[in-house]
Design an enzyme around this catalytic site. Structure first.
Site, PDB file in Angstrom:
ATOM      1  CB  CYS A  76      -0.908  -0.011   1.223  1.00  0.00           C
ATOM      2  SG  CYS A  76      -1.778   1.547   1.481  1.00  0.00           S
ATOM      3  CG  ASP A 125      -2.508  14.632  -4.423  1.00  0.00           C
ATOM      4  OD1 ASP A 125      -3.512  13.996  -4.040  1.00  0.00           O
ATOM      5  OD2 ASP A 125      -1.945  14.419  -5.516  1.00  0.00           O
ATOM      6  CG  HIS A 146      -4.486  -0.431   5.060  1.00  0.00           C
ATOM      7  ND1 HIS A 146      -3.937   0.188   3.962  1.00  0.00           N
ATOM      8  CD2 HIS A 146      -5.515  -1.175   4.602  1.00  0.00           C
ATOM      9  CE1 HIS A 146      -4.606  -0.181   2.885  1.00  0.00           C
ATOM     10  NE2 HIS A 146      -5.565  -1.017   3.248  1.00  0.00           N
ATOM     11  CG  ASN A 174     -12.575  10.855  -4.467  1.00  0.00           C
ATOM     12  OD1 ASN A 174     -13.525  11.623  -4.418  1.00  0.00           O
ATOM     13  ND2 ASN A 174     -11.416  11.193  -5.009  1.00  0.00           N
ATOM     14  CG  HIS A 199      -8.442  14.437  -1.927  1.00  0.00           C
ATOM     15  ND1 HIS A 199      -7.435  14.360  -2.854  1.00  0.00           N
ATOM     16  CD2 HIS A 199      -9.071  13.241  -1.944  1.00  0.00           C
ATOM     17  CE1 HIS A 199      -7.458  13.163  -3.428  1.00  0.00           C
ATOM     18  NE2 HIS A 199      -8.451  12.463  -2.896  1.00  0.00           N
ATOM     19  CG  HIS A 259      -4.200   3.890   3.527  1.00  0.00           C
ATOM     20  ND1 HIS A 259      -3.143   3.230   4.147  1.00  0.00           N
ATOM     21  CD2 HIS A 259      -4.664   4.780   4.441  1.00  0.00           C
ATOM     22  CE1 HIS A 259      -2.988   3.697   5.375  1.00  0.00           C
ATOM     23  NE2 HIS A 259      -3.901   4.652   5.580  1.00  0.00           N
ATOM     24  CB  CYS A 266       0.938   1.288   4.404  1.00  0.00           C
ATOM     25  SG  CYS A 266      -0.681   0.946   5.129  1.00  0.00           S
ATOM     26  CG  HIS A 294      -6.880   9.285   0.338  1.00  0.00           C
ATOM     27  ND1 HIS A 294      -7.025   7.971  -0.050  1.00  0.00           N
ATOM     28  CD2 HIS A 294      -7.183  10.035  -0.745  1.00  0.00           C
ATOM     29  CE1 HIS A 294      -7.397   7.937  -1.313  1.00  0.00           C
ATOM     30  NE2 HIS A 294      -7.517   9.168  -1.772  1.00  0.00           N
TER      31      HIS A 294
END
Ligand code: 5GP
Ligand code: ZN
Length: 110
Positions: free
Chosen positions: A3, A29, A45, A83, A98, A94, A6, A96
């Site tokens: 990942c 990003d 995770h 998303n 934004h 994983h 990770c 996240h």
């Protein structure tokens, strides 16, 4: 586990860190969509928001407030997006969030 997030959290591949606490890691990003584009990632995770427990959600909220202030967008405003799954166009599995800001963002969401 293979990942990418990770590995960034573990320091195995580079990430431009902007925030870290016991539960959360945040970094810029690699392909920014706005002048400020930070990814806020639980250290544990989990695939997506459906797997997110309340303790982690609270830590993400704390991180959002701290990062928005540090990045200077608390007053001008910003957007937080996660998303989820195929139709949500999630590309990294994983969880996240934004955090986008630093300019006037699109008024459309999709
Ligand atoms: P998603 O489409 O899953 O919501 O968002 C994944 C995000 O991760 C994308 O905005 C993409 O640019 C970012 N990303 C993918 N790989 C890397 C990487 O190795 N490093 C960083 N910093 N961001 C990445
Ligand atoms: Zn992971």
């Amino acid at each position: 586990m293979d990942c990418i997030f990770c590995k960034i959290i573990a320091g195995q591949i580079p990430g431009d860190k902007v925030y870290e606490d016991e539960k959360v890691f945040a970094f810029r990003d690699i392909n920014p969509q706005a002048p400020v584009h930070v990814l806020i990632v639980p250290k544990k995770h989990m695939r997506n928001i459906l797997e997110c427990d309340e303790e982690t959600a609270a830590a993400v909220l704390r991180a959002v407030k701290a990062i928005a202030a540090a990045e200077g967008v608390s007053v001008s405003g910003f957007r937080v997006v996660t998303n989820c799954g195929r139709d949500g166009a999630q590309s990294v599995e994983h969880l996240h969030f934004h955090l986008l800001g630093g300019d006037k963002l699109s008024e459309t969401m999709a």
